[in-house]
Design an enzyme around this catalytic site. Sequence first.
Site, PDB file in Angstrom:
ATOM      1  N   PRO A 169       0.816  -1.284   0.039  1.00  0.00           N
ATOM      2  CG  PRO A 169      -0.021  -0.945   2.080  1.00  0.00           C
ATOM      3  CD  PRO A 169       0.852  -1.940   1.399  1.00  0.00           C
ATOM      4  CD  GLU A 170       5.061  -0.302   0.344  1.00  0.00           C
ATOM      5  OE1 GLU A 170       5.849  -1.251   1.015  1.00  0.00           O
ATOM      6  OE2 GLU A 170       4.062  -0.713  -0.207  1.00  0.00           O
ATOM      7  CB  VAL A 171       1.246   3.870  -4.390  1.00  0.00           C
ATOM      8  CG1 VAL A 171      -0.124   2.910  -4.120  1.00  0.00           C
ATOM      9  CG2 VAL A 171       0.900   4.856  -5.535  1.00  0.00           C
TER      10      VAL A 171
END
Length: 259
Positions: free
Chosen positions: A137-139
């Site tokens: 989920p970094e984006v």
Amino acid sequence: MAEGNTTVLFEVADEVARITLNRPEKRNALNDELIAGLRDSLIRANDDDDVRAVILSGAGEDFCAGADLAALQKISGASVAENLEDARSLMELLVLIRSINVPVIAAVQGRALAGGCGLAFGCDMVLASRSARFGFPEVKIGFVPAIVLAVLRRNVSEKKAFELIAIGDQISAEEAERLGLVNRVLDDEAFADEVDAFLQPILRVSGSAISLSKRLLYQTDAMSFEDAVRCGVDTNVMARLTEDCRKGIERFLGKDEND
């Protein structure tokens, strides 16, 4: 493992080193102490001649939720040099997993997200409970799963890798297995027993053969076909010289003669 570091638990029994991420109240989120403890535990397992396999798991409901809030706050205020040092610690951990002589197997229950997802997929094999979830989920916070992308790209197609990091949604254990990111999906209720059952064939075969096979598999990552088969020749010769191979051939020939 560093003395006093309780964020990672380590024990050896029946030729298996069991390493447990032990921050259940933080969903086993990564921080400096946990990464250091994990590194030390992996080295300790590799130095133990009695260890034939490593099982990596998380205490509590989740495997690992990635970086914790304190780590994210540290990143946002750190200098370039500090961020470089911090990023290298995860890189070194992933490289260490591949360099260890024995198989490192992630046993994933609950969520494995961001760096925790990369840690799981960075292991040699992944066993997942049916309810496990995986994702990068970094984006969604403007970040990039840059280090673990090297692992992801080697396990799935280029387009699927980009979808996973560009959208950032979680996927099920079954989907991860379909993509080739997970070896087996196991029942939640019998997870520990099924992990132990999965280990048995590994513990019965030649440890030197597995070690040489693991080394060869990763050595040939970026090689041309010709270089890869040449590397295979070298490994083939080394395998022939091991005691395990000599005894295995003797057993095979003896069995064949008796038949």
